[in-house]
Motif scaffolding. Structure first.
Motif, mmCIF file in Angstrom:
data_model
loop_
_atom_site.group_PDB
_atom_site.id
_atom_site.type_symbol
_atom_site.label_atom_id
_atom_site.label_comp_id
_atom_site.label_asym_id
_atom_site.label_seq_id
_atom_site.Cartn_x
_atom_site.Cartn_y
_atom_site.Cartn_z
ATOM 1 N N GLN A 224 0.816 -1.220 0.000
ATOM 2 C CA GLN A 224 0.000 0.000 0.000
ATOM 3 C C GLN A 224 0.847 1.266 0.000
ATOM 4 O O GLN A 224 0.312 2.372 0.009
ATOM 5 C CB GLN A 224 -0.932 0.009 1.214
ATOM 6 N N GLU A 225 2.159 1.094 0.008
ATOM 7 C CA GLU A 225 3.112 2.204 -0.058
ATOM 8 C C GLU A 225 2.908 3.194 1.088
ATOM 9 O O GLU A 225 2.801 4.410 0.890
ATOM 10 C CB GLU A 225 3.025 2.912 -1.418
ATOM 11 N N ILE A 226 2.845 2.645 2.297
ATOM 12 C CA ILE A 226 2.748 3.507 3.467
ATOM 13 C C ILE A 226 4.013 4.345 3.599
ATOM 14 O O ILE A 226 5.074 3.986 3.098
ATOM 15 C CB ILE A 226 2.526 2.669 4.746
ATOM 16 N N ASN A 227 3.895 5.473 4.307
ATOM 17 C CA ASN A 227 5.044 6.348 4.509
ATOM 18 C C ASN A 227 5.892 5.948 5.709
ATOM 19 O O ASN A 227 7.077 6.282 5.779
ATOM 20 C CB ASN A 227 4.579 7.795 4.682
ATOM 21 N N ALA A 228 5.270 5.261 6.663
ATOM 22 C CA ALA A 228 6.006 4.784 7.836
ATOM 23 C C ALA A 228 5.257 3.592 8.411
ATOM 24 O O ALA A 228 4.034 3.473 8.254
ATOM 25 C CB ALA A 228 6.142 5.880 8.890
ATOM 26 N N LEU A 229 6.006 2.705 9.080
ATOM 27 C CA LEU A 229 5.421 1.514 9.684
ATOM 28 C C LEU A 229 5.658 1.528 11.184
ATOM 29 O O LEU A 229 6.795 1.687 11.644
ATOM 30 C CB LEU A 229 6.048 0.247 9.091
ATOM 31 N N LEU A 230 4.583 1.361 11.939
ATOM 32 C CA LEU A 230 4.658 1.074 13.364
ATOM 33 C C LEU A 230 4.304 -0.396 13.541
ATOM 34 O O LEU A 230 3.327 -0.872 12.958
ATOM 35 C CB LEU A 230 3.666 1.934 14.150
ATOM 36 N N ILE A 231 5.074 -1.115 14.340
ATOM 37 C CA ILE A 231 4.803 -2.541 14.519
ATOM 38 C C ILE A 231 5.063 -2.957 15.956
ATOM 39 O O ILE A 231 6.057 -2.555 16.563
ATOM 40 C CB ILE A 231 5.644 -3.410 13.548
ATOM 41 N N SER A 232 4.141 -3.749 16.499
ATOM 42 C CA SER A 232 4.338 -4.396 17.799
ATOM 43 C C SER A 232 4.332 -5.893 17.544
ATOM 44 O O SER A 232 3.268 -6.497 17.358
ATOM 45 C CB SER A 232 3.223 -4.001 18.771
ATOM 46 N N PRO A 233 5.496 -6.522 17.467
ATOM 47 C CA PRO A 233 5.601 -7.909 16.981
ATOM 48 C C PRO A 233 5.084 -8.949 17.969
ATOM 49 O O PRO A 233 5.215 -8.779 19.185
ATOM 50 C CB PRO A 233 7.107 -8.089 16.775
ATOM 51 N N LYS A 234 4.550 -10.026 17.431
ATOM 52 C CA LYS A 234 4.220 -11.183 18.275
ATOM 53 C C LYS A 234 5.501 -11.847 18.759
ATOM 54 O O LYS A 234 5.641 -12.172 19.930
ATOM 55 C CB LYS A 234 3.360 -12.201 17.516
ATOM 56 N N GLU A 235 6.443 -12.043 17.847
ATOM 57 C CA GLU A 235 7.709 -12.681 18.174
ATOM 58 C C GLU A 235 8.851 -11.853 17.598
ATOM 59 O O GLU A 235 8.731 -11.290 16.505
ATOM 60 C CB GLU A 235 7.788 -14.089 17.580
ATOM 61 N N SER A 236 9.948 -11.816 18.321
ATOM 62 C CA SER A 236 11.100 -11.043 17.853
ATOM 63 C C SER A 236 11.654 -11.617 16.550
ATOM 64 O O SER A 236 11.792 -10.916 15.543
ATOM 65 C CB SER A 236 12.182 -11.029 18.928
ATOM 66 N N ALA A 237 11.967 -12.907 16.550
ATOM 67 C CA ALA A 237 12.587 -13.520 15.374
ATOM 68 C C ALA A 237 11.622 -13.587 14.204
ATOM 69 O O ALA A 237 11.992 -13.306 13.055
ATOM 70 C CB ALA A 237 13.087 -14.915 15.729
ATOM 71 N N GLY A 238 10.371 -13.954 14.482
ATOM 72 C CA GLY A 238 9.410 -14.181 13.412
ATOM 73 C C GLY A 238 9.046 -12.957 12.609
ATOM 74 O O GLY A 238 8.629 -13.071 11.449
ATOM 75 N N LEU A 239 9.203 -11.766 13.194
ATOM 76 C CA LEU A 239 8.832 -10.534 12.486
ATOM 77 C C LEU A 239 10.038 -9.754 11.977
ATOM 78 O O LEU A 239 9.875 -8.739 11.287
ATOM 79 C CB LEU A 239 7.988 -9.643 13.398
ATOM 80 N N THR A 240 11.245 -10.225 12.260
ATOM 81 C CA THR A 240 12.440 -9.489 11.840
ATOM 82 C C THR A 240 12.531 -9.391 10.322
ATOM 83 O O THR A 240 12.825 -8.327 9.767
ATOM 84 C CB THR A 240 13.701 -10.168 12.402
ATOM 85 N N GLY A 241 12.282 -10.493 9.632
ATOM 86 C CA GLY A 241 12.428 -10.500 8.172
ATOM 87 C C GLY A 241 11.529 -9.504 7.486
ATOM 88 O O GLY A 241 11.964 -8.754 6.595
ATOM 89 N N VAL A 242 10.267 -9.429 7.892
ATOM 90 C CA VAL A 242 9.335 -8.525 7.212
ATOM 91 C C VAL A 242 9.607 -7.074 7.599
ATOM 92 O O VAL A 242 9.376 -6.157 6.789
ATOM 93 C CB VAL A 242 7.878 -8.940 7.500
ATOM 94 N N VAL A 243 10.131 -6.838 8.803
ATOM 95 C CA VAL A 243 10.565 -5.485 9.164
ATOM 96 C C VAL A 243 11.691 -5.035 8.244
ATOM 97 O O VAL A 243 11.709 -3.894 7.746
ATOM 98 C CB VAL A 243 11.011 -5.434 10.647
ATOM 99 N N GLU A 244 12.614 -5.940 7.958
ATOM 100 C CA GLU A 244 13.711 -5.581 7.057
ATOM 101 C C GLU A 244 13.206 -5.403 5.626
ATOM 102 O O GLU A 244 13.760 -4.594 4.872
ATOM 103 C CB GLU A 244 14.806 -6.641 7.139
ATOM 104 N N GLN A 245 12.162 -6.143 5.247
ATOM 105 C CA GLN A 245 11.542 -5.913 3.938
ATOM 106 C C GLN A 245 11.025 -4.486 3.828
ATOM 107 O O GLN A 245 11.183 -3.822 2.799
ATOM 108 C CB GLN A 245 10.384 -6.885 3.720
ATOM 109 N N ALA A 246 10.373 -4.010 4.886
ATOM 110 C CA ALA A 246 9.854 -2.641 4.889
ATOM 111 C C ALA A 246 10.986 -1.632 4.776
ATOM 112 O O ALA A 246 10.903 -0.664 3.996
ATOM 113 C CB ALA A 246 9.045 -2.399 6.155
ATOM 114 N N ILE A 247 12.051 -1.859 5.528
ATOM 115 C CA ILE A 247 13.193 -0.943 5.479
ATOM 116 C C ILE A 247 13.822 -0.955 4.096
ATOM 117 O O ILE A 247 14.183 0.100 3.552
ATOM 118 C CB ILE A 247 14.212 -1.323 6.574
#
Length: 323
Positions: free
Chosen positions: A90-113
């Motif tokens: 959706q081409e957001i301008n910024a992402l706020l995230i509260s992850p369920k798991e540290s490891a499980g959400l790291t990859g998609v956070v780096e995708q956003a970056i």
């Protein structure tokens, strides 16, 4: 006094005061209509998460320049990953995230970056430091406050005695490990304190904690204290003990201190204490707006805690219109 006043933010930067990690190629630029900010929430079932969403949505109403998109991960890592991938599309301008798991959400956070979207991580961290900012309570500090209070209730430093049941939130979440580690900095010094369970998780849920406690009560004739990593689990344990007539012999400690939940249970005498874990939602949105407007932000903001006991629970409830 409103809840926001009750949990006034104390900005304590950690590390380099104005250190900022932004995606390569990121440059703030006003959107044609509004900033589009995505917020990936792990779940909307837990009461603390419900308050978290209320806080961020209330803050968004104060900013007509912001379009806030909130998603619900339904307490599933794979669903939250899919939510973030959809926000990226959706081409957001910024992402706020509260992850369920540290490891499980790291990859998609780096995708956003990698997609040049700055990320602010809320409450639970991820296993990368490429995010722009982390905002949350210090769970080690909260655990220490709980551990120090536990020792006090069990007889004081050097003399504390008792059998302890600890109910973990989630073995895969850093918050749970931090609350455990901080707590045991104090209790492990006391030779008279015996830990009865080994990493029993109730996944932050009241009903699951009831079951953990019911089993513990069957297996142990004496339990002096329960430390739940959040208030619903501590209360679930209390209900299990009450159902077999043993609640008065046990002291229950929780974490979160929502006025209509943990604080109320302390007021009622059901919990001995709870420890404030403020939601980072409103502050997260404010920081994202600052970032998008080209301002520098701290790498880390730590929100303050507070010990809630019989001595101050009534006043907190009055301040929040509950008494």
């Amino acid at each position: 006094m409103k809840r926001r006043d009750f949990i006034k933010v104390s900005m304590l930067a950690a590390g380099a005061p104005l250190a900022l990690y932004l995606p390569q190629g990121f440059a703030p630029a006003r959107a044609q209509a509004k900033w589009k900010i995505g917020f990936s929430q792990v779940t909307t079932i837990e009461p603390w998460r419900v308050q978290f969403n209320k806080d961020i949505e209330a803050e968004a109403k104060k900013h007509p320049e912001v379009e806030l998109i909130v998603t619900d991960g339904e307490d599933k890592t794979e669903k939250q990953v899919a939510d973030v991938e959809n926000l990226i599309r959706q081409e957001i301008n910024a992402l706020l995230i509260s992850p369920k798991e540290s490891a499980g959400l790291t990859g998609v956070v780096e995708q956003a970056i990698d997609a040049k979207i700055p990320v602010i991580v809320l409450d639970r961290n991820v296993e990368t430091d490429r995010y722009a900012q982390f905002i949350g309570g210090d769970n080690v500090v909260i655990g220490r406050a709980a551990g120090e209070h536990a020792v006090k209730l069990l007889g004081g430093a050097g003399a504390a005695k008792g059998k302890l049941v600890e109910i973990w939130g989630g073995l895969g979440t850093q918050a749970s490990h931090d609350r455990h580690n901080g707590f045991h900095e104090f209790t492990d010094k006391e030779k008279g304190i015996e830990n009865l369970l080994d990493q029993q998780s109730a996944d932050w849920k009241q009903a699951a904690a009831y079951d953990v406690m019911a089993t513990a009560l069957r297996n142990h004739e004496k339990i002096d204290m329960v430390y739940g990593h959040n208030d619903p689990m501590a209360y679930g344990a209390y209900l299990a003990a009450k159902d077999v007539g043993r609640e008065k012999e046990i002291k229950f400690l929780g974490v979160d201190a929502l006025p209509n939940e943990g604080v109320t249970w302390v007021h009622n005498g059901e919990l001995a204490a709870t420890f404030l874990y403020p939601t980072p939602g409103a502050e997260g949105l404010r920081q994202a707006i600052k970032l998008l407007n080209g301002e520098k932000i701290e790498k880390k903001i730590v929100l303050p805690t507070l010990t809630v006991t019989k001595e101050n629970a009534d006043q907190i409830m009055k301040d929040n219109g509950l008494l």
